[in-house]
Design a protein around this motif. Sequence first.
Motif, mmCIF file in Angstrom:
data_model
loop_
_atom_site.group_PDB
_atom_site.id
_atom_site.type_symbol
_atom_site.label_atom_id
_atom_site.label_comp_id
_atom_site.label_asym_id
_atom_site.label_seq_id
_atom_site.Cartn_x
_atom_site.Cartn_y
_atom_site.Cartn_z
ATOM 1 N N ILE A 1 0.837 -1.197 0.000
ATOM 2 C CA ILE A 1 0.000 0.000 0.000
ATOM 3 C C ILE A 1 0.874 1.250 0.000
ATOM 4 N N HIS A 2 0.720 2.061 -1.036
ATOM 5 C CA HIS A 2 1.433 3.337 -1.108
ATOM 6 C C HIS A 2 0.902 4.241 0.010
ATOM 7 N N PRO A 3 1.767 4.952 0.726
ATOM 8 C CA PRO A 3 1.287 5.841 1.796
ATOM 9 C C PRO A 3 0.218 6.820 1.331
ATOM 10 N N LEU A 4 0.342 7.313 0.098
ATOM 11 C CA LEU A 4 -0.670 8.240 -0.420
ATOM 12 C C LEU A 4 -2.003 7.538 -0.620
ATOM 13 N N LEU A 5 -1.974 6.269 -1.021
ATOM 14 C CA LEU A 5 -3.215 5.509 -1.185
ATOM 15 C C LEU A 5 -3.902 5.316 0.174
ATOM 16 N N ALA A 6 -3.101 5.074 1.206
ATOM 17 C CA ALA A 6 -3.668 4.913 2.557
ATOM 18 C C ALA A 6 -4.365 6.201 2.988
ATOM 19 N N ASP A 7 -3.727 7.341 2.736
ATOM 20 C CA ASP A 7 -4.328 8.627 3.088
ATOM 21 C C ASP A 7 -5.544 8.917 2.217
ATOM 22 N N HIS A 8 -5.467 8.529 0.954
ATOM 23 C CA HIS A 8 -6.555 8.704 -0.013
ATOM 24 C C HIS A 8 -7.842 8.038 0.482
ATOM 25 N N THR A 9 -7.734 6.782 0.900
ATOM 26 C CA THR A 9 -8.929 6.063 1.365
ATOM 27 C C THR A 9 -9.441 6.638 2.683
ATOM 28 N N PHE A 10 -8.526 7.133 3.525
ATOM 29 C CA PHE A 10 -8.930 7.782 4.776
ATOM 30 C C PHE A 10 -9.758 9.032 4.478
ATOM 31 N N ARG A 11 -9.305 9.850 3.521
ATOM 32 C CA ARG A 11 -10.025 11.079 3.175
ATOM 33 C C ARG A 11 -11.412 10.781 2.612
ATOM 34 N N GLU A 12 -11.543 9.684 1.870
ATOM 35 C CA GLU A 12 -12.852 9.354 1.316
ATOM 36 C C GLU A 12 -13.823 8.912 2.419
ATOM 37 N N ALA A 13 -13.323 8.246 3.437
ATOM 38 C CA ALA A 13 -14.185 7.902 4.576
ATOM 39 C C ALA A 13 -14.623 9.167 5.312
ATOM 40 N N GLU A 14 -13.698 10.106 5.479
ATOM 41 C CA GLU A 14 -14.032 11.394 6.091
ATOM 42 C C GLU A 14 -15.103 12.111 5.271
ATOM 43 N N ARG A 15 -14.976 12.028 3.954
ATOM 44 C CA ARG A 15 -15.952 12.669 3.067
ATOM 45 C C ARG A 15 -17.338 12.066 3.255
ATOM 46 N N PHE A 16 -17.405 10.749 3.355
ATOM 47 C CA PHE A 16 -18.688 10.074 3.542
ATOM 48 C C PHE A 16 -19.340 10.530 4.844
ATOM 49 N N LEU A 17 -18.548 10.679 5.886
ATOM 50 C CA LEU A 17 -19.103 11.158 7.158
ATOM 51 C C LEU A 17 -19.661 12.570 7.017
ATOM 52 N N GLU A 18 -18.967 13.432 6.274
ATOM 53 C CA GLU A 18 -19.465 14.790 6.041
ATOM 54 C C GLU A 18 -20.790 14.760 5.286
ATOM 55 N N ILE A 19 -20.899 13.876 4.309
ATOM 56 C CA ILE A 19 -22.124 13.783 3.511
ATOM 57 C C ILE A 19 -23.273 13.255 4.364
ATOM 58 N N ILE A 20 -22.987 12.295 5.237
ATOM 59 C CA ILE A 20 -24.024 11.798 6.147
ATOM 60 C C ILE A 20 -24.540 12.948 7.015
ATOM 61 N N ASP A 21 -23.628 13.797 7.503
ATOM 62 C CA ASP A 21 -24.041 14.954 8.305
ATOM 63 C C ASP A 21 -24.952 15.888 7.500
ATOM 64 N N LEU A 22 -24.609 16.100 6.225
ATOM 65 C CA LEU A 22 -25.432 16.954 5.359
ATOM 66 C C LEU A 22 -26.824 16.349 5.169
ATOM 67 N N PHE A 23 -26.869 15.039 4.963
ATOM 68 C CA PHE A 23 -28.151 14.364 4.785
ATOM 69 C C PHE A 23 -28.990 14.435 6.059
ATOM 70 N N GLU A 24 -28.347 14.233 7.211
ATOM 71 C CA GLU A 24 -29.081 14.297 8.475
ATOM 72 C C GLU A 24 -29.676 15.686 8.686
ATOM 73 N N ALA A 25 -28.894 16.716 8.361
ATOM 74 C CA ALA A 25 -29.390 18.086 8.493
ATOM 75 C C ALA A 25 -30.559 18.327 7.531
ATOM 76 N N SER A 26 -30.455 17.787 6.321
ATOM 77 C CA SER A 26 -31.531 17.958 5.336
ATOM 78 C C SER A 26 -32.802 17.249 5.784
ATOM 79 N N LEU A 27 -32.658 16.027 6.307
ATOM 80 C CA LEU A 27 -33.817 15.270 6.762
ATOM 81 C C LEU A 27 -34.480 15.949 7.959
ATOM 82 N N THR A 28 -33.664 16.531 8.842
ATOM 83 C CA THR A 28 -34.214 17.260 9.979
ATOM 84 C C THR A 28 -35.032 18.446 9.506
#
Length: 266
Positions: A233-260
Motif C-alpha cells: 500500500i502506497h502511503p498516499l493511497l492509505a491517506d486517499h482512502t482515509f479522506r474518502e471515509a471522512e468525506r462520507f461522514l461529512e455527507i451523512i451529516d449533510l443528509f441528516e441536516a436535510s432530513l431534519t
Amino acid sequence: MADPIVARSLDEIKFWSRIMKEHALFLSLGFTYEQTQLIDEAKQFISLFEKIEERLDRFTVNSDLRQVQAFNSEVYQAAVAIWSYKRKVLGLTLHCEIRTNNFPLLVDHISREAAYFANRLKELNEGKLAPTPDAVIQENVFFLRIMADHAKFIGHLLDPSERRLVDQAREFSHDFDQLLFQAIDLDSMRPQSETIPLQSQFLNQNKVSVASLRDFKKTARDLIEACRIKSNIHPLLADHTFREAERFLEIIDLFEASLTGQQRET
C-alpha cells in the motif's frame, strides 16, 4: 451572502479533483514498464487536474455564479475524460490485452468515482443542491460500496503475514457488504414506507460503521507511513482512502441536516 451553489461547487471540485489526480498516479504506478502510452495518458490527467486545482484557487465563495458554472462545465469534461480512460483500461484488462498490478475492481471503483464527480457537477449546474429522499439512499449505496471496496483492497494489499490486520479488513468488508444490501433493501421499500424515520435510523447506523472504518484506515495509514507494517500500500493511497471515509461522514451529516429540515416542514 455567498451563493450555496458556488460554495458547494468549489468544495466538490477541491475534493474530487485531488482524488482524480491521485487515481491517475495510482494507475500509472500499476502499469508495467512497456505500457508507455497508458502511463503517458495517466500523466496527462495528473497535469490536467493539477491545472484545475491551480485555477480553483482563483475562486472564492463570493465568486460570480455564472463564472463558477462555466468552470463546473470545464471540470465536468475533465471528469468525463478520465472516466473514459479508466473504462478503457478496464476493458483492456478484462480482455487480457494488458497485464497490470491494478485490480480490475479497483479500476471499476475509480471509474465509478469519476462518474459520481461528473454527475455532481451536472446537478449543481442544474441548481440541485439539497438532497431528495431518493438521493439519500442512492448516495449511501454509492459510498457504502466504495467503503466495502476499500476494505477489500486493503485486505489484498497487506502482506499475508499481517494476519490481524488482514482479518480486520475482511470483517469491515463483510460489514459494509451487509450495509450495502440493507441500503438496497431500503431503496426498494421506500415508496411504500415512512421514509424519514427509516432513513434517519439508517444514516445513524452508517455513521457509526464509517467512523469505525475511518479510524482503522487512519491507524493503517500512520503505521504505513512509519514503516511499521508490511504491505504493498502506497502511503498516499492509505491517506486517499482515509479522506474518502471522512468525506462520507461529512455527507451523512449533510443528509441528516436535510432530513431534519424536511421533518420540521411536515
